[in-house]
Design a protein around this motif. Structure first.
Motif, PDB file in Angstrom:
ATOM      1  N   PRO A  31      15.921  40.071   0.381  1.00 62.66           N
ATOM      2  CA  PRO A  31      15.251  39.188  -0.163  1.00 62.66           C
ATOM      3  C   PRO A  31      14.968  37.771   0.388  1.00 62.66           C
ATOM      4  O   PRO A  31      16.038  37.524   1.171  1.00 62.66           O
ATOM      5  CB  PRO A  31      15.674  38.975  -1.525  1.00 62.66           C
ATOM      6  CG  PRO A  31      17.057  39.213  -1.390  1.00 62.66           C
ATOM      7  CD  PRO A  31      17.184  40.383  -0.432  1.00 62.66           C
ATOM      8  N   ALA A  32      14.060  37.237   0.388  1.00 59.93           N
ATOM      9  CA  ALA A  32      13.880  35.870   1.106  1.00 59.93           C
ATOM     10  C   ALA A  32      14.643  34.920   0.351  1.00 59.93           C
ATOM     11  O   ALA A  32      14.859  34.782  -0.927  1.00 59.93           O
ATOM     12  CB  ALA A  32      12.186  35.463   0.815  1.00 59.93           C
ATOM     13  N   SER A  33      15.229  34.044   1.011  1.00 58.44           N
ATOM     14  CA  SER A  33      15.771  32.774   0.672  1.00 58.44           C
ATOM     15  C   SER A  33      14.700  31.969  -0.182  1.00 58.44           C
ATOM     16  O   SER A  33      13.490  32.021  -0.060  1.00 58.44           O
ATOM     17  CB  SER A  33      16.494  32.028   1.749  1.00 58.44           C
ATOM     18  OG  SER A  33      15.560  31.466   2.537  1.00 58.44           O
ATOM     19  N   ALA A  34      15.448  30.727  -0.749  1.00 59.07           N
ATOM     20  CA  ALA A  34      14.682  29.924  -1.478  1.00 59.07           C
ATOM     21  C   ALA A  34      13.860  29.274  -0.700  1.00 59.07           C
ATOM     22  O   ALA A  34      12.345  28.913  -0.786  1.00 59.07           O
ATOM     23  CB  ALA A  34      15.459  28.833  -2.335  1.00 59.07           C
ATOM     24  N   PHE A  35      14.057  29.006   0.553  1.00 57.08           N
ATOM     25  CA  PHE A  35      13.362  27.969   1.685  1.00 57.08           C
ATOM     26  C   PHE A  35      11.952  29.175   2.035  1.00 57.08           C
ATOM     27  O   PHE A  35      11.050  28.572   2.027  1.00 57.08           O
ATOM     28  CB  PHE A  35      14.030  27.935   3.080  1.00 57.08           C
ATOM     29  CG  PHE A  35      13.183  27.448   4.224  1.00 57.08           C
ATOM     30  CD1 PHE A  35      12.505  26.273   3.884  1.00 57.08           C
ATOM     31  CD2 PHE A  35      13.078  28.346   5.084  1.00 57.08           C
ATOM     32  CE1 PHE A  35      11.881  25.596   5.111  1.00 57.08           C
ATOM     33  CE2 PHE A  35      12.274  27.786   6.051  1.00 57.08           C
ATOM     34  CZ  PHE A  35      11.502  26.357   6.045  1.00 57.08           C
ATOM     35  N   PHE A  36      12.307  30.157   2.075  1.00 58.81           N
ATOM     36  CA  PHE A  36      11.179  31.390   2.500  1.00 58.81           C
ATOM     37  C   PHE A  36      10.274  31.408   1.378  1.00 58.81           C
ATOM     38  O   PHE A  36       8.958  31.714   1.711  1.00 58.81           O
ATOM     39  CB  PHE A  36      11.579  32.498   3.204  1.00 58.81           C
ATOM     40  CG  PHE A  36      12.167  32.397   4.497  1.00 58.81           C
ATOM     41  CD1 PHE A  36      11.274  32.300   5.619  1.00 58.81           C
ATOM     42  CD2 PHE A  36      13.678  32.214   4.771  1.00 58.81           C
ATOM     43  CE1 PHE A  36      11.706  32.210   6.852  1.00 58.81           C
ATOM     44  CE2 PHE A  36      13.914  32.067   6.050  1.00 58.81           C
ATOM     45  CZ  PHE A  36      12.999  32.051   7.247  1.00 58.81           C
TER      46      PHE A  36
ATOM     47  N   GLU B 272       6.069  30.231   1.634  1.00 60.07           N
ATOM     48  CA  GLU B 272       5.099  31.352   1.381  1.00 60.07           C
ATOM     49  C   GLU B 272       3.828  30.592   0.729  1.00 60.07           C
ATOM     50  O   GLU B 272       2.782  30.554   1.270  1.00 60.07           O
ATOM     51  CB  GLU B 272       5.521  32.449   0.626  1.00 60.07           C
ATOM     52  CG  GLU B 272       6.400  33.539   1.052  1.00 60.07           C
ATOM     53  CD  GLU B 272       6.725  34.371   0.092  1.00 60.07           C
ATOM     54  OE1 GLU B 272       6.732  34.382  -1.087  1.00 60.07           O
ATOM     55  OE2 GLU B 272       7.644  35.454   0.602  1.00 60.07           O
ATOM     56  N   GLU B 273       4.387  29.854  -0.142  1.00 57.91           N
ATOM     57  CA  GLU B 273       3.330  28.828  -0.891  1.00 57.91           C
ATOM     58  C   GLU B 273       2.718  27.763   0.093  1.00 57.91           C
ATOM     59  O   GLU B 273       1.606  27.276   0.016  1.00 57.91           O
ATOM     60  CB  GLU B 273       3.842  28.148  -2.094  1.00 57.91           C
ATOM     61  CG  GLU B 273       4.125  29.145  -3.084  1.00 57.91           C
ATOM     62  CD  GLU B 273       4.630  28.700  -4.414  1.00 57.91           C
ATOM     63  OE1 GLU B 273       4.458  27.390  -4.595  1.00 57.91           O
ATOM     64  OE2 GLU B 273       5.200  29.495  -5.168  1.00 57.91           O
TER      65      GLU B 273
ATOM     66  N   PHE C 252      11.835  27.391  -6.801  1.00 56.01           N
ATOM     67  CA  PHE C 252      11.998  28.413  -5.704  1.00 56.01           C
ATOM     68  C   PHE C 252      13.331  29.124  -5.661  1.00 56.01           C
ATOM     69  O   PHE C 252      13.119  30.130  -5.262  1.00 56.01           O
ATOM     70  CB  PHE C 252      11.575  27.404  -4.388  1.00 56.01           C
ATOM     71  CG  PHE C 252      10.356  26.856  -4.308  1.00 56.01           C
ATOM     72  CD1 PHE C 252       9.109  27.551  -4.216  1.00 56.01           C
ATOM     73  CD2 PHE C 252      10.422  25.579  -4.355  1.00 56.01           C
ATOM     74  CE1 PHE C 252       7.911  26.636  -4.041  1.00 56.01           C
ATOM     75  CE2 PHE C 252       9.116  24.754  -4.302  1.00 56.01           C
ATOM     76  CZ  PHE C 252       7.742  25.384  -4.220  1.00 56.01           C
ATOM     77  N   VAL C 253      14.181  28.381  -5.801  1.00 57.18           N
ATOM     78  CA  VAL C 253      15.505  28.973  -6.058  1.00 57.18           C
ATOM     79  C   VAL C 253      15.500  29.863  -7.046  1.00 57.18           C
ATOM     80  O   VAL C 253      16.177  31.134  -6.805  1.00 57.18           O
ATOM     81  CB  VAL C 253      16.701  27.641  -6.158  1.00 57.18           C
ATOM     82  CG1 VAL C 253      17.881  28.394  -6.707  1.00 57.18           C
ATOM     83  CG2 VAL C 253      16.781  26.883  -5.068  1.00 57.18           C
ATOM     84  N   ALA C 254      14.856  29.803  -8.383  1.00 56.01           N
ATOM     85  CA  ALA C 254      14.853  30.682  -9.283  1.00 56.01           C
ATOM     86  C   ALA C 254      14.285  32.027  -8.827  1.00 56.01           C
ATOM     87  O   ALA C 254      14.594  33.091  -9.194  1.00 56.01           O
ATOM     88  CB  ALA C 254      14.186  29.985 -10.452  1.00 56.01           C
TER      89      ALA C 254
ATOM     90  N   TRP D 118      10.575  20.398   2.957  1.00 55.39           N
ATOM     91  CA  TRP D 118      11.794  21.090   2.118  1.00 55.39           C
ATOM     92  C   TRP D 118      13.016  20.118   2.241  1.00 55.39           C
ATOM     93  O   TRP D 118      13.635  19.943   1.108  1.00 55.39           O
ATOM     94  CB  TRP D 118      12.000  22.348   3.015  1.00 55.39           C
ATOM     95  CG  TRP D 118      13.478  23.162   2.171  1.00 55.39           C
ATOM     96  CD1 TRP D 118      14.643  23.245   2.638  1.00 55.39           C
ATOM     97  CD2 TRP D 118      13.330  23.849   1.040  1.00 55.39           C
ATOM     98  NE1 TRP D 118      15.457  23.981   1.839  1.00 55.39           N
ATOM     99  CE2 TRP D 118      14.491  24.349   0.718  1.00 55.39           C
ATOM    100  CE3 TRP D 118      12.262  24.200   0.039  1.00 55.39           C
ATOM    101  CZ2 TRP D 118      14.841  24.974  -0.439  1.00 55.39           C
ATOM    102  CZ3 TRP D 118      12.627  24.903  -1.162  1.00 55.39           C
ATOM    103  CH2 TRP D 118      13.989  25.292  -1.187  1.00 55.39           C
ATOM    104  N   LYS D 119      12.986  19.323   3.337  1.00 63.58           N
ATOM    105  CA  LYS D 119      14.402  18.640   3.307  1.00 63.58           C
ATOM    106  C   LYS D 119      13.940  17.283   2.343  1.00 63.58           C
ATOM    107  O   LYS D 119      14.953  16.776   1.961  1.00 63.58           O
ATOM    108  CB  LYS D 119      14.439  18.089   4.836  1.00 63.58           C
ATOM    109  CG  LYS D 119      14.965  19.145   5.738  1.00 63.58           C
ATOM    110  CD  LYS D 119      15.128  18.740   7.188  1.00 63.58           C
ATOM    111  CE  LYS D 119      15.546  19.737   8.216  1.00 63.58           C
ATOM    112  NZ  LYS D 119      15.611  19.082   9.589  1.00 63.58           N
ATOM    113  N   SER D 120      12.620  16.977   2.243  1.00 63.96           N
ATOM    114  CA  SER D 120      12.571  15.717   1.481  1.00 63.96           C
ATOM    115  C   SER D 120      12.513  15.954  -0.079  1.00 63.96           C
ATOM    116  O   SER D 120      12.536  15.173  -0.774  1.00 63.96           O
ATOM    117  CB  SER D 120      11.104  15.363   1.929  1.00 63.96           C
ATOM    118  OG  SER D 120      10.120  16.093   1.476  1.00 63.96           O
ATOM    119  N   LEU D 121      12.447  17.376  -0.558  1.00 58.85           N
ATOM    120  CA  LEU D 121      12.456  17.645  -1.729  1.00 58.85           C
ATOM    121  C   LEU D 121      13.569  17.578  -2.552  1.00 58.85           C
ATOM    122  O   LEU D 121      14.468  17.502  -1.770  1.00 58.85           O
ATOM    123  CB  LEU D 121      12.094  19.402  -1.906  1.00 58.85           C
ATOM    124  CG  LEU D 121      10.613  19.526  -1.732  1.00 58.85           C
ATOM    125  CD1 LEU D 121      10.483  21.167  -1.890  1.00 58.85           C
ATOM    126  CD2 LEU D 121       9.522  18.868  -2.328  1.00 58.85           C
ATOM    127  N   SER D 122      13.719  17.172  -3.693  1.00 57.00           N
ATOM    128  CA  SER D 122      14.746  17.135  -4.524  1.00 57.00           C
ATOM    129  C   SER D 122      15.259  18.281  -5.241  1.00 57.00           C
ATOM    130  O   SER D 122      14.512  19.358  -4.911  1.00 57.00           O
ATOM    131  CB  SER D 122      14.550  15.815  -5.543  1.00 57.00           C
ATOM    132  OG  SER D 122      13.882  16.620  -6.673  1.00 57.00           O
TER     133      SER D 122
END
Length: 151
Positions: free
Chosen positions: A46-51, A55-56, A93-95, A82-86
């Motif tokens: 499966p894709a990680s949260a970052f991937f 996609e979006e 995305f993690v969910a 992604w780095k700037s997101l809290s």
């Protein structure tokens, strides 16, 4: 130099030694060719949260920058975003990634169970027969169309 080798002789001797194939088949090329082929039925990881985020993000970035064709630019912008997101912004995305991971684990359990039972030769032969039948059907369809044109 009496009895000694010149520099050119030494280089060619070293090169000839490295060029000879090994008799035991223990070389890197032998290991690659001896490696078992990947099973096409094995589930993809499966894709990680970052991937999942990417996609979006790719779709959004393409809408905002339609002339930009650089994959590197999209990747760099996505990484910076992604780095700037809290953590709260990353949570959806993690969910999604966790949900995909659970589905993957279920598929892997089923896949491993099938592998433990052993390969089923009947399924493979049925598959190969269906592939042959598909080819035959294509030929018949083509000839059927020609018959319709003749009438």
């Amino acid at each position: 130099m009496k009895g000694g080798r010149s520099k050119s002789d030494t280089k060619s001797a070293k090169l000839s030694v490295t060029k000879k194939p090994t008799k035991g088949g223990g070389g890197a090329a032998a290991r690659k060719s001896g490696k078992a082929a990947k099973d096409p039925n094995k589930p993809k990881r499966p894709a990680s949260a970052f991937f999942v985020f990417m996609e979006e993000f790719r779709e959004q970035y393409k809408r905002e920058h339609p002339k930009n064709k650089s994959v590197a630019a999209v990747g760099k912008a996505g990484g910076d975003k992604w780095k700037s997101l809290s953590e709260a912004e990353k949570a959806p995305f993690v969910a999604k990634a966790d949900k995909r991971k659970v589905e993957y684990e279920k598929k892997m359990k089923a896949y491993n169970k099938e592998q433990a039972e052993g390969p089923k030769e009947e399924e493979e032969s049925e598959k190969s027969m269906s592939e042959v039948n598909d080819d035959d059907e294509d030929d018949e369809e083509g000839s059927g169309e020609e018959d319709d044109d003749d009438e």
